[in-house]
Structures are given as C-alpha cells and as structure tokens.
Design a protein around this motif. Structure first.
Motif, PDB file in Angstrom:
ATOM      1  N   ASP A  21       0.823  -1.213   0.000  1.00  0.00           N
ATOM      2  CA  ASP A  21       0.000   0.000   0.000  1.00  0.00           C
ATOM      3  C   ASP A  21       0.857   1.264   0.000  1.00  0.00           C
ATOM      4  O   ASP A  21       0.550   2.229  -0.708  1.00  0.00           O
ATOM      5  CB  ASP A  21      -0.952   0.008   1.192  1.00  0.00           C
ATOM      6  CG  ASP A  21      -2.117  -0.954   1.009  1.00  0.00           C
ATOM      7  OD1 ASP A  21      -2.445  -1.274  -0.148  1.00  0.00           O
ATOM      8  OD2 ASP A  21      -2.677  -1.404   2.031  1.00  0.00           O
ATOM      9  N   ASP A  24       2.459   1.788  -3.404  1.00  0.00           N
ATOM     10  CA  ASP A  24       1.460   2.328  -4.334  1.00  0.00           C
ATOM     11  C   ASP A  24       1.146   3.787  -4.015  1.00  0.00           C
ATOM     12  O   ASP A  24       1.138   4.639  -4.905  1.00  0.00           O
ATOM     13  CB  ASP A  24       0.195   1.477  -4.250  1.00  0.00           C
ATOM     14  CG  ASP A  24      -0.956   2.045  -5.059  1.00  0.00           C
ATOM     15  OD1 ASP A  24      -0.852   2.077  -6.296  1.00  0.00           O
ATOM     16  OD2 ASP A  24      -1.959   2.465  -4.446  1.00  0.00           O
ATOM     17  N   ARG A  25       0.900   4.058  -2.767  1.00  0.00           N
ATOM     18  CA  ARG A  25       0.485   5.405  -2.365  1.00  0.00           C
ATOM     19  C   ARG A  25       1.582   6.436  -2.656  1.00  0.00           C
ATOM     20  O   ARG A  25       1.310   7.544  -3.135  1.00  0.00           O
ATOM     21  CB  ARG A  25       0.134   5.406  -0.882  1.00  0.00           C
ATOM     22  CG  ARG A  25      -0.411   6.728  -0.363  1.00  0.00           C
ATOM     23  CD  ARG A  25      -0.938   6.575   1.050  1.00  0.00           C
ATOM     24  NE  ARG A  25       0.066   6.015   1.961  1.00  0.00           N
ATOM     25  CZ  ARG A  25       0.019   4.780   2.471  1.00  0.00           C
ATOM     26  NH1 ARG A  25      -0.983   3.967   2.153  1.00  0.00           N
ATOM     27  NH2 ARG A  25       0.960   4.343   3.285  1.00  0.00           N
ATOM     28  N   CYS A  72       1.994  -7.975  -4.057  1.00  0.00           N
ATOM     29  CA  CYS A  72       2.320  -6.611  -4.497  1.00  0.00           C
ATOM     30  C   CYS A  72       2.618  -6.658  -5.985  1.00  0.00           C
ATOM     31  O   CYS A  72       3.629  -7.240  -6.399  1.00  0.00           O
ATOM     32  CB  CYS A  72       3.519  -6.065  -3.718  1.00  0.00           C
ATOM     33  SG  CYS A  72       4.150  -4.473  -4.334  1.00  0.00           S
ATOM     34  N   GLY A 195      -1.733   2.967 -11.883  1.00  0.00           N
ATOM     35  CA  GLY A 195      -1.321   1.762 -11.167  1.00  0.00           C
ATOM     36  C   GLY A 195       0.109   1.380 -11.500  1.00  0.00           C
ATOM     37  O   GLY A 195       0.812   2.123 -12.187  1.00  0.00           O
ATOM     38  N   ASN A 343     -11.120   1.893   0.153  1.00  0.00           N
ATOM     39  CA  ASN A 343      -9.712   1.568   0.401  1.00  0.00           C
ATOM     40  C   ASN A 343      -9.446   1.147   1.840  1.00  0.00           C
ATOM     41  O   ASN A 343      -8.315   0.775   2.167  1.00  0.00           O
ATOM     42  CB  ASN A 343      -8.822   2.780   0.073  1.00  0.00           C
ATOM     43  CG  ASN A 343      -8.766   3.059  -1.408  1.00  0.00           C
ATOM     44  OD1 ASN A 343      -8.712   2.143  -2.223  1.00  0.00           O
ATOM     45  ND2 ASN A 343      -8.750   4.346  -1.767  1.00  0.00           N
ATOM     46  N   ARG A 351      -6.428  -1.106  -5.451  1.00  0.00           N
ATOM     47  CA  ARG A 351      -5.047  -1.206  -5.933  1.00  0.00           C
ATOM     48  C   ARG A 351      -4.884  -2.310  -6.972  1.00  0.00           C
ATOM     49  O   ARG A 351      -4.302  -2.067  -8.045  1.00  0.00           O
ATOM     50  CB  ARG A 351      -4.079  -1.408  -4.752  1.00  0.00           C
ATOM     51  CG  ARG A 351      -2.635  -1.659  -5.181  1.00  0.00           C
ATOM     52  CD  ARG A 351      -1.676  -1.567  -4.008  1.00  0.00           C
ATOM     53  NE  ARG A 351      -2.067  -2.395  -2.888  1.00  0.00           N
ATOM     54  CZ  ARG A 351      -1.835  -3.709  -2.809  1.00  0.00           C
ATOM     55  NH1 ARG A 351      -1.267  -4.357  -3.809  1.00  0.00           N
ATOM     56  NH2 ARG A 351      -2.203  -4.386  -1.725  1.00  0.00           N
ATOM     57  N   ARG A 354      -6.414  -1.084 -10.274  1.00  0.00           N
ATOM     58  CA  ARG A 354      -5.604  -0.084 -10.965  1.00  0.00           C
ATOM     59  C   ARG A 354      -4.343  -0.711 -11.560  1.00  0.00           C
ATOM     60  O   ARG A 354      -3.926  -0.371 -12.667  1.00  0.00           O
ATOM     61  CB  ARG A 354      -5.236   1.048 -10.000  1.00  0.00           C
ATOM     62  CG  ARG A 354      -6.419   1.952  -9.665  1.00  0.00           C
ATOM     63  CD  ARG A 354      -6.044   3.132  -8.814  1.00  0.00           C
ATOM     64  NE  ARG A 354      -5.694   2.756  -7.442  1.00  0.00           N
ATOM     65  CZ  ARG A 354      -4.468   2.666  -6.970  1.00  0.00           C
ATOM     66  NH1 ARG A 354      -3.431   2.929  -7.745  1.00  0.00           N
ATOM     67  NH2 ARG A 354      -4.240   2.320  -5.709  1.00  0.00           N
ATOM     68  N   ASP A 355      -3.747  -1.639 -10.827  1.00  0.00           N
ATOM     69  CA  ASP A 355      -2.535  -2.291 -11.334  1.00  0.00           C
ATOM     70  C   ASP A 355      -2.819  -3.149 -12.562  1.00  0.00           C
ATOM     71  O   ASP A 355      -2.071  -3.129 -13.542  1.00  0.00           O
ATOM     72  CB  ASP A 355      -1.909  -3.163 -10.235  1.00  0.00           C
ATOM     73  CG  ASP A 355      -1.269  -2.354  -9.126  1.00  0.00           C
ATOM     74  OD1 ASP A 355      -0.944  -1.170  -9.360  1.00  0.00           O
ATOM     75  OD2 ASP A 355      -1.095  -2.894  -8.014  1.00  0.00           O
TER      76      ASP A 355
END
Length: 388
Positions: A21, A24-25, A72, A195, A343, A351, A354-355
């Motif tokens: 997370d 990503d963030r 991940c 993403g 989220n 996530r 988006r990825d």
C-alpha cells in the motif's frame, strides 16, 4: 516448484504485502521486497548452476511471479522484468566469457537487471532503434533517449538495445550490457500513473563511454527477441497478472463466505458470480500453463522459437491473458461491491484493479494484434484440431 522455493517465495511475498500500500500510495520503488528477494537469493534463480545459480526454468520463475503478484503487483513486475532480461543472458550469453562472468555476478551478488528497449521517436517498438553503438577499437560509446527504463535508478545492470553501428538500419540491433558505474542516467520524465506505480518506469538520457565491446551480446537482437524475450516477457507478465487476478478472486471468496455465515442455510446471490469468476480464473490459468508448456517443449529448438506459429501463439497468450485478468478483477469487484471499492476494508480491490489495468497497455494489445495480423498474412494455412 520445489517446497524450498515455495517457502522462499512466500517469505518474500509476506514482506511485499506489508509494504504494498505504501509503495502504491507514494509511487516508490518496492525496496523492502527487492531486499527480501536478494536475501532469499531469488534474483539469480535462473542462472545456470555452474555460475552459482539454480538453473531454474521459466515455469518456476512464473510460479514466483504469481506468488508475488498476489502480494504486491509492482514487486512482482520488477521480479518478472529482471528475469526477462536474465533469460536473454542465459539463452544467448553462454558463448561469451564476459557474459558468463556477468551471470556469476548476478547470482553471487544478487544484482538487479533492468531493460532499455523503448526510445524517444519510436515509442514502444522494441524492434527498432535510433541510437547506435559507436565503436573505436575495442571500446564503444552509446547515447540513448530512453523514454522508459523501469526501476532504472535502482538497477545494477541495464541491458540496452541499439543499432549495430551508425550506418546500420534501425532494425539491425544489438543488445548491450552496461554496469551501473559505466553509464550516467539523467532523468527526463517521471512516473505518476494510475497503477503499477512502484515500477518507477521513468525516462532517462543514458550515456555510456569507453565500454569494452565484449559487453555486446554476440547474437543479433532480432534472434534474442524471437528466441527468449518474446516468450519470457509474455509468459512472466501473464503470470504476474494471474497472481493479481487470483488475489481478487480470493478477496471475493472471503466476502461471499462471510455473507454465507451471516445467513446460515442460504446461498448468497453473489455465490453464482463467484463461481463464474473462479471459472474464468481457471481458464486464464490454462492459457498461461499451455504457453509455458509450449515454450518448454521448444526452448532448445531455435527454429521453432523463431517460427511464425510460435510468435502468433505467444502473442495470443499475452493479449488473451491481459484481457482476462482485467475482466476477472472487475468481476471480483462486482461481487464485493462497495467494500471492494473502498480503500479501508479487508476486501479492498482498488489497488489490484488499478494495477491490472496496465496489462492490456504494456505492450499495447493493439500493437501486438497488429504484429500478429502481419505474421498471419505471410503464414501458410492448415492445421489440425487433434494430432493424428
């Protein structure tokens, strides 16, 4: 995959999941996961045993990609891209003492390999280059406006495509291995994306001077691309996407199971949608596994690897798997509903969604389908549903 390799991959996945997370963030490199990959000595997994590696095949690498993809996406993609380039070394560098020495360093020192194939002016067409190797005696120089080098700032080695010489056509390419201390990288663009933010796929001006010519792989890049890069990229990317889709279906399954526990004796309406998603996931798995088996059957047959039929088959796996992955994650989100959209819930799928949206875009499915169409125009007809 051996029990030992399963355990090692799961330990890395646990680390990757803890930081996924924040990676990503913050759009940052998954440093913790890559450190864990090095601790578990998974970056040299593919290197032949005589050079300190484990001689793992592509199917084993794909399993690790899938395991990491469930934890991940960015960490999994970094691992996949590293091994895609390592596959080029393993397949085409065994006749070169320098490249054999590089493989030994990758295994012993757990060096991270990146790739520079895209270039300003040609976009994502990796089979053409504007930059060229400029040799002077036993040394060469190279300058490239690389529109994308994933995790270039963190890599220990970058494999770079370029024209064979300044007079060569754009399609007459070689692949060059550059060590970190042999080049300079000047950032020309950033990576602020929907993403796959942790791949840090920024643009750079790459400059290298006074590099020994022995670092140019002996085979033309056209052969390298056809015989190792095509299969390894499509199959390892697809394995990452399968991992992402698997995670999404697992979240949906947990959600439906919770609904069932709250209403004993009834089957939640979403259970049917879950069954459909699980079926689609199995179909995706079959697509990837069939590709891995075809590659394993052909990997020691250069003519087969370079054939039109093989290229069409691998192109189809990439376009099919990438579209299926997006569909499966969207199905899972539909099952989980608002809890997946948010989220801050255990069922969040923002996530992964988006990825996975990057899958049809890298390399763009339209570009691959266009290449496939061109191949089909020169391919002879025929074929059998079942062999005699």
């Amino acid at each position: 995959m051996s029990c030992d390799l399963v355990r090692r991959a799961k330990r890395v996945a646990e680390v990757a999941a803890l930081h996924a997370d924040s990676v990503d963030r913050e759009g940052r490199f998954p440093a913790e996961a890559v450190a864990a990959l090095k601790t578990e000595r998974l970056l040299g997994l593919q290197v032949p045993t005589q050079y300190g590696g484990e001689g793992a095949g592509l199917a084993q690498i794909a399993e690790v990609c899938c395991t990491l993809g469930q934890a991940c996406s960015a960490s999994a993609m970094v691992f996949a891209m590293h091994h895609i380039k390592l596959a080029s070394l393993v397949t085409h560098g065994l006749t070169s003492d320098w490249h054999c020495g590089l493989m030994a360093k990758v295994a012993n020192e757990q060096l991270l390999i990146a790739s520079s194939t895209t270039e300003a002016g040609i976009g994502g067409d990796l089979r053409n280059s504007l930059c060229a190797v400029e040799a002077a005696g036993d040394m060469f120089s190279l300058g490239k406006d690389a529109s994308v080098i994933s995790y270039g700032a963190q890599a220990d080695v970058i494999l770079v495509t370029a024209r064979r010489n300044p007079e060569a056509p754009t399609s007459d390419q070689v692949l060059v291995a550059l060590m970190r201390d042999q080049m300079s990288l000047t950032r020309t663009s950033t990576w602020d994306t929907l993403g796959m933010r942790g791949t840090c796929s920024e643009g750079f001006r790459l400059e290298a001077k006074g590099v020994p010519c022995v670092q140019i792989l002996p085979k033309p890049f056209a052969e390298i691309a056809a015989q190792s890069m095509l299969a390894s990229s499509h199959l390892l990317w697809s394995s990452v996407w399968f991992g992402i889709a698997s995670y999404a279906v697992d979240r949906a399954r947990s959600f439906v199971q919770g609904e069932a526990r709250r209403r004993p004796g009834t089957v939640p309406p979403s259970a049917i949608r879950l069954a459909e998603a699980a079926s689609a996931l199995q179909a995706m798995k079959a697509t990837v596994v069939s590709g891995l088996r075809r590659y394993e059957g052909a990997q020691h047959e250069p003519d087969e690897l370079s054939s039109i039929g093989f290229a069409v088959s691998l192109n189809n796996i990439k376009t099919t798997a990438s579209a299926m992955a997006v569909d499966i994650v969207q199905r899972a989100l539909g099952i989980v509903g608002i809890s997946g959209y948010r989220n801050d819930t255990p069922f969040s799928l923002g996530r992964p969604l988006r990825d996975v949206m990057s899958a049809p875009l890298m390399i763009a499915n339209d570009r691959i389908l266009s290449n496939t169409a061109n191949l089909l125009l020169v391919q002879k007809g025929g074929g059998q549903l079942l062999s005699a």
